[in-house]
Design a protein around this motif. Structure first.
Motif, PDB file in Angstrom:
ATOM      1  N   SER A  91       0.412 -25.760  -8.895  1.00  0.00           N
ATOM      2  CA  SER A  91       1.506 -25.068  -9.370  1.00  0.00           C
ATOM      3  C   SER A  91       2.390 -25.639  -9.075  1.00  0.00           C
ATOM      4  O   SER A  91       3.192 -26.290  -8.786  1.00  0.00           O
ATOM      5  CB  SER A  91       1.256 -23.307  -7.990  1.00  0.00           C
ATOM      6  N   ARG A  92       3.509 -24.535 -10.099  1.00  0.00           N
ATOM      7  CA  ARG A  92       4.886 -25.175  -9.836  1.00  0.00           C
ATOM      8  C   ARG A  92       6.029 -24.048 -10.025  1.00  0.00           C
ATOM      9  O   ARG A  92       5.515 -23.003 -11.101  1.00  0.00           O
ATOM     10  CB  ARG A  92       5.078 -26.516 -11.085  1.00  0.00           C
ATOM     11  N   GLN A  93       7.018 -24.214  -9.171  1.00  0.00           N
ATOM     12  CA  GLN A  93       8.563 -23.320  -9.977  1.00  0.00           C
ATOM     13  C   GLN A  93       8.720 -23.591 -11.470  1.00  0.00           C
ATOM     14  O   GLN A  93       9.509 -24.345 -11.390  1.00  0.00           O
ATOM     15  CB  GLN A  93       9.300 -22.438  -8.947  1.00  0.00           C
ATOM     16  N   LYS A 132      -0.747 -12.216  -8.153  1.00  0.00           N
ATOM     17  CA  LYS A 132      -0.874 -13.495  -8.236  1.00  0.00           C
ATOM     18  C   LYS A 132      -2.568 -13.061  -9.462  1.00  0.00           C
ATOM     19  O   LYS A 132      -2.975 -12.349  -9.367  1.00  0.00           O
ATOM     20  CB  LYS A 132      -1.506 -13.937  -7.223  1.00  0.00           C
ATOM     21  N   GLY A 191      -4.758 -21.651 -15.416  1.00  0.00           N
ATOM     22  CA  GLY A 191      -6.009 -20.715 -14.992  1.00  0.00           C
ATOM     23  C   GLY A 191      -5.319 -19.493 -15.137  1.00  0.00           C
ATOM     24  O   GLY A 191      -5.961 -18.245 -14.388  1.00  0.00           O
ATOM     25  N   CYS A 249       8.393 -18.692 -18.800  1.00  0.00           N
ATOM     26  CA  CYS A 249       7.061 -18.652 -18.636  1.00  0.00           C
ATOM     27  C   CYS A 249       6.277 -18.165 -19.087  1.00  0.00           C
ATOM     28  O   CYS A 249       5.624 -17.597 -18.988  1.00  0.00           O
ATOM     29  CB  CYS A 249       6.979 -17.887 -17.065  1.00  0.00           C
ATOM     30  N   GLU A 308      -6.924 -28.567 -12.653  1.00  0.00           N
ATOM     31  CA  GLU A 308      -6.213 -27.076 -12.664  1.00  0.00           C
ATOM     32  C   GLU A 308      -4.895 -28.428 -12.255  1.00  0.00           C
ATOM     33  O   GLU A 308      -4.777 -29.040 -11.545  1.00  0.00           O
ATOM     34  CB  GLU A 308      -6.454 -26.560 -11.396  1.00  0.00           C
ATOM     35  N   THR A 345       0.780 -17.635  -9.843  1.00  0.00           N
ATOM     36  CA  THR A 345      -0.009 -18.480  -8.447  1.00  0.00           C
ATOM     37  C   THR A 345       0.255 -17.407  -7.354  1.00  0.00           C
ATOM     38  O   THR A 345      -0.910 -18.346  -6.377  1.00  0.00           O
ATOM     39  CB  THR A 345       0.058 -19.957  -8.521  1.00  0.00           C
ATOM     40  N   ASP A 346       0.756 -17.094  -7.405  1.00  0.00           N
ATOM     41  CA  ASP A 346       1.471 -16.161  -6.324  1.00  0.00           C
ATOM     42  C   ASP A 346       1.648 -14.930  -6.747  1.00  0.00           C
ATOM     43  O   ASP A 346       2.315 -14.648  -7.764  1.00  0.00           O
ATOM     44  CB  ASP A 346       2.290 -17.054  -5.595  1.00  0.00           C
ATOM     45  N   PRO A 353       6.115 -18.661  -9.392  1.00  0.00           N
ATOM     46  CA  PRO A 353       5.557 -19.840  -9.419  1.00  0.00           C
ATOM     47  C   PRO A 353       4.290 -19.584 -10.703  1.00  0.00           C
ATOM     48  O   PRO A 353       3.853 -18.780 -10.480  1.00  0.00           O
ATOM     49  CB  PRO A 353       4.860 -19.587  -7.693  1.00  0.00           C
ATOM     50  N   VAL A 354       4.162 -21.091 -11.317  1.00  0.00           N
ATOM     51  CA  VAL A 354       3.234 -20.385 -12.425  1.00  0.00           C
ATOM     52  C   VAL A 354       2.633 -22.281 -12.322  1.00  0.00           C
ATOM     53  O   VAL A 354       2.524 -22.837 -11.989  1.00  0.00           O
ATOM     54  CB  VAL A 354       3.881 -20.410 -13.779  1.00  0.00           C
ATOM     55  N   ARG A 355       0.403 -21.904 -12.570  1.00  0.00           N
ATOM     56  CA  ARG A 355       0.610 -23.461 -13.302  1.00  0.00           C
ATOM     57  C   ARG A 355       1.717 -23.986 -14.847  1.00  0.00           C
ATOM     58  O   ARG A 355       1.974 -22.882 -15.664  1.00  0.00           O
ATOM     59  CB  ARG A 355      -0.962 -23.317 -13.604  1.00  0.00           C
TER      60      ARG A 355
END
Ligand code: AMP
Ligand code: MG
Length: 406
Positions: free
Chosen positions: A27-29, A157, A325, A35, A24, A41-42, A178-180
């Motif tokens: 997660s990152r901004q 999320k 994800g 996007c 996996e 992720t949140d 916040p996503v993968r």
């Protein structure tokens, strides 16, 4: 290195191996505009209310309802118009009793006004307005927070971000989510016979096509593809082609050079690097390899175009979707009657190309089992899955379909 050449891995076993290897992505901004298709992720909460202030839902006049209570076509009410409030005006002057402010859609409602008369029910006056109808308190007003209250959870999320979700984030003034992140996939096509479209074909040469499939399939699910397309069957050339790029990628996918012949460049180059070459009980796509190359996961797909494509479809696609994800990493499946007979090798799961016809509710096999048959593949919208223990399928038998369409 253990000798695994003789042991056939099951499809499920190898799928799990690939998924574990790809893993996996943390997660990152990521900027909202980048996007699309990514997975949150949140939870996301609203930093402001929507609307952020009371505003007009119509072009018209901000008034106090009591001032136009008896208005009609025959008994219009005239009001002076001391202010004009276009959208974006910041110094909004309070409304005095017995007056009207001309107001545009989205403009802030002046304190003291309790309703908006739409312009169509007036004479559109600028200095003074004639109002032909009464208006109830609250009419044509969009209240602060009626869409979203500040602090509310607006996106959960696990949400796959489409245009609707991105526009909400933008409206809330959110800059990043916040996503993968998108996996960066390096694609390497090996074969001294491969040339680029636009070049003439010399005897023995073919146009390179595997990287086009793999790159498109990576991009389709939200990944970033970078293809190195013309790497000859030479170990040193292969390492040299990869050297400048491996560090910037999350996954390396090679095609070709992994079967049982001579000149198997991928096997020769990567065997000593910690890549394991295995055989999977699947047709097409039996010869596979996995491991790490200079720190990044590597998957080696067979070279025949349909084998490479179906290897990606069966093993790599679900692993990349899981890395992103995605709540649903598997394709939709259907059961249908098949419109033709087929043979399949014992002990192998065969994937034949098919066309599922919604009208007749039947699956029509397209092309044969040959893993070079790209025209039939291009006509297919599903794979017909023939289990390991089935060697013959008769016309009219029920089969399992893996749908290639969304
Ligand atoms: P290989 O596994 O390298 O022996 O390749 C098997 C077959 O697939 C051969 O006929 C190759 O010419 C063909 N092939 C391998 N790589 C590609 C590619 N990138 N594009 C089109 N055909 C390929
Ligand atoms: Mg080759």
């Amino acid at each position: 290195m253990p000798n695994t050449a003789t042991r056939l891995r099951s499809v499920e076993d190898y799928r799990a191996t690939v998924a574990a290897l790809v893993g996996e992505l943390p997660s990152r901004q990521v900027p909202v505009a980048e996007c699309l298709g990514l997975v949150l992720t949140d939870d996301v909460t609203a930093p402001v209310s929507l609307p952020p202030f009371d505003n007009s839902a119509m072009d018209g006049y901000a008034v106090r309802s009591v001032d136009v209570v008896g208005a009609s076509e025959d008994t219009p009410v005239d009001l002076p118009v001391p202010e004009d409030i276009p959208a974006g005006r910041q110094d909004v002057v309070p409304l005095l009793p017995g007056t009207a402010h001309r107001i545009m859609t989205g403009a802030p409602l002046p304190p003291g006004a309790d309703s908006v008369v739409q312009v169509e029910l007036t004479d559109s006056g600028v200095q003074q307005v004639r109002v032909f109808a009464p208006v109830g308190v609250g009419t044509h007003i969009r209240r602060t927070g009626e869409d979203v209250g500040e602090g509310a959870t607006v996106l959960a999320k696990g949400t796959v971000l489409g245009p609707q979700q991105l526009t909400l984030a933008a409206a809330l003034g959110i800059t990043t989510l916040p996503v993968r992140p998108r996996p960066r996939v390096l694609i390497l096509s090996t074969g001294s016979e491969l040339v680029a479209a636009g070049e003439p074909l010399a005897p023995g040469q073919i146009y390179e096509s595997n990287s086009t499939y793999i790159a498109a399939a990576v991009q389709e699910i939200g990944g970033i593809a970078h293809a190195l397309r013309f790497v000859p069957d030479d170990v040193d050339a292969l390492h040299a082609a990869l050297a400048p790029h491996v560090g910037d990628h999350d996954l390396l996918i090679t095609s070709g050079g992994v079967s049982a012949g001579a000149y198997e460049v991928v096997k020769d180059a990567l065997r000593g690097e910690g890549v394991e070459f295995v055989r999977v009980a699947v047709q097409p796509g039996g010869p596979q390899g996995y491991g790490r190359y200079r720190g990044i996961p590597v998957l080696t797909l067979p070279g025949n175009p349909v084998s490479a494509a179906l290897s990606f479809e069966i093993f790599v696609r679900p692993a990349l979707l899981a890395a992103l994800g995605h709540p649903q990493a598997d394709r939709k499946r259907l059961r249908a009657q098949v419109a033709g007979a087929m043979k399949s090798p014992a002990g192998r799961r065969q994937y034949r190309r098919g066309y599922y016809d919604e009208g007749s509710v039947q699956a029509v096999p397209v092309g044969g089992a040959g893993s070079h048959l790209l025209a039939a593949f291009a006509q297919s919208n599903c794979l017909i899955e023939i289990p390991e223990d089935v060697t013959e399928v008769a016309e009219g038998d029920e089969v399992e379909l893996v749908m290639l369409t969304a």
